[in-house]
Scaffold this active site. Structure first.
Site, PDB file in Angstrom:
ATOM      1  N   SER A  33      -7.705   2.212 -21.590  1.00 48.59           N
ATOM      2  CA  SER A  33      -6.292   1.810 -21.607  1.00 48.59           C
ATOM      3  C   SER A  33      -5.374   2.996 -21.876  1.00 48.59           C
ATOM      4  CB  SER A  33      -6.036   0.786 -22.711  1.00 48.59           C
ATOM      5  OG  SER A  33      -6.738  -0.387 -22.465  1.00 48.59           O
ATOM      6  N   ASN A 241      -3.957   3.749 -32.672  1.00 43.10           N
ATOM      7  CA  ASN A 241      -3.261   3.151 -33.819  1.00 43.10           C
ATOM      8  C   ASN A 241      -4.170   3.244 -35.032  1.00 43.10           C
ATOM      9  OD1 ASN A 241      -4.643   1.055 -31.983  1.00 43.10           O
ATOM     10  ND2 ASN A 241      -4.640   0.083 -33.996  1.00 43.10           N
TER      11      ASN A 241
HETATM   12  N1  HPA Z   1      -8.541  -2.746 -32.275  1.00 46.76           N
HETATM   13  C1  HPA Z   1      -9.274  -3.049 -31.179  1.00 46.76           C
HETATM   14  N2  HPA Z   1      -9.113  -2.474 -30.006  1.00 46.76           N
HETATM   15  C2  HPA Z   1      -8.150  -1.538 -29.908  1.00 46.76           C
HETATM   16  C3  HPA Z   1      -7.349  -1.175 -30.993  1.00 46.76           C
HETATM   17  C4  HPA Z   1      -7.543  -1.826 -32.260  1.00 46.76           C
HETATM   18  O1  HPA Z   1      -6.884  -1.549 -33.253  1.00 46.76           O
HETATM   19  N3  HPA Z   1      -6.493  -0.206 -30.559  1.00 46.76           N
HETATM   20  C5  HPA Z   1      -6.782  -0.017 -29.248  1.00 46.76           C
HETATM   21  N4  HPA Z   1      -7.788  -0.811 -28.850  1.00 46.76           N
END
Ligand code: HPA
Length: 278
Positions: A33, A241
């Site tokens: 992504s 994140n």
């Molecule tokens: N959790 C799960 N999948 C993810 C996250 C997350 O915090 N960030 C990007 N993909």
């Protein structure tokens, strides 16, 4: 929708690919992504949308283009998946990992897999890249192992070894490239969950206790199928994140896509550097 694909079905896809491109790649790259743009660096590409291949599932997620791009990058012929298939889209494990079977029958020997992930290790910050040294197969532990069902002995053994899901020599290559390019490369264990909901604070504290450094919704089934078929694997998580261990912040898909913009140039340098040395 099929629970399993026959070898004939897999080879039908391979034949279609062979009719659409004269390239015969040995290396594949799966873009996670927000990392789609990496595919723009591929020279003189042949582009094949997932929807133009028989049996192929289509990617329904924003931020996943859903195309195969085959061309030249750093002197290698590469097979790039711009987008991938996720379990949370409602596809079966066989569909999620069909592209890996196709890669194997098409002659791919080395797979570079990338994903967007939450940083469970409290030292990680958004924008970091993590070399995946191992994974936690939570989907498999819950009965969703992609190798369940008939085994094709021509493809791999019934009970495949998983002592080295991520190839140590390839990890060393990546560390070398990071050093040379002055990229801070984190390292750790990727926890693969189904999604699509993000984890709650207790989930995340549990994942941390279990030894996870990053968490995401992909990769692990693909890597298991690749190893079953004898492909060597190199994996990177782009940390989009900080995992929300105390419930104080909100996680959104938009921030995942946004972080991809910082991560993509680093990921590109790492992948280019590795490709040069393969
Ligand atoms: N959790 C799960 N999948 C993810 C996250 C997350 O915090 N960030 C990007 N993909």
């Amino acid at each position: 929708m099929s629970a399993h694909f026959s070898l004939d079905q897999i080879d039908e896809i391979v034949k279609t690919l062979q009719s659409r491109t004269s390239y015969r790649p040995r290396v594949s790259i799966i873009l996670g992504s927000g990392l789609n743009d990496l595919a723009n660096s591929v020279q003189t590409p042949d582009v094949i949308p997932f929807g133009e291949l028989p049996h192929f599932p289509v990617s329904t997620v924003f931020g996943h283009a859903g195309r195969i791009i085959i061309g030249e990058l750093e002197g290698q012929t590469v097979f790039v998946m711009q987008g991938r298939i996720h379990f949370y889209e409602g596809y079966t494990m066989a569909q999620v990992t069909l592209p890996i079977r196709v890669m194997q029958r098409f002659g791919i020997e080395t797979m570079i897999v990338t994903n967007a992930a939450g940083g469970v290790n409290p030292e990680f910050i958004p924008g970091d890249v993590m070399l995946i040294t191992d994974h936690l197969n939570f989907l498999g532990m819950m009965g969703h192992n992609p190798l369940m069902g008939p085994n094709y002995d021509e493809i791999g053994p019934r009970f495949p070894d998983m002592s080295q899901p991520y190839d140590r020599a390839l990890c060393d290559l990546a560390r070398g490239v990071a050093k040379k390019e002055k990229i801070t490369l984190r390292e750790g264990v990727y926890a693969g969950l189904s999604g699509p909901s993000f984890e709650g604070p207790a989930d995340l504290r549990f994942l941390r206790l279990a030894g996870a450094d990053s968490v995401g919704m992909s990769t692990v089934p693909e890597v298991i199928v690749a190893r079953h078929g004898g492909l060597r694997v190199l994996g990177f998580s782009g940390i989009s994140n900080k995992a929300n261990l105390d419930g104080s912040t909100v996680t959104t898909h938009e921030e995942v896509i946004e972080a991809g913009k910082v991560i993509t140039p680093k990921m590109e340098k790492l992948i280019r550097g590795v490709l040069r040395q393969l």
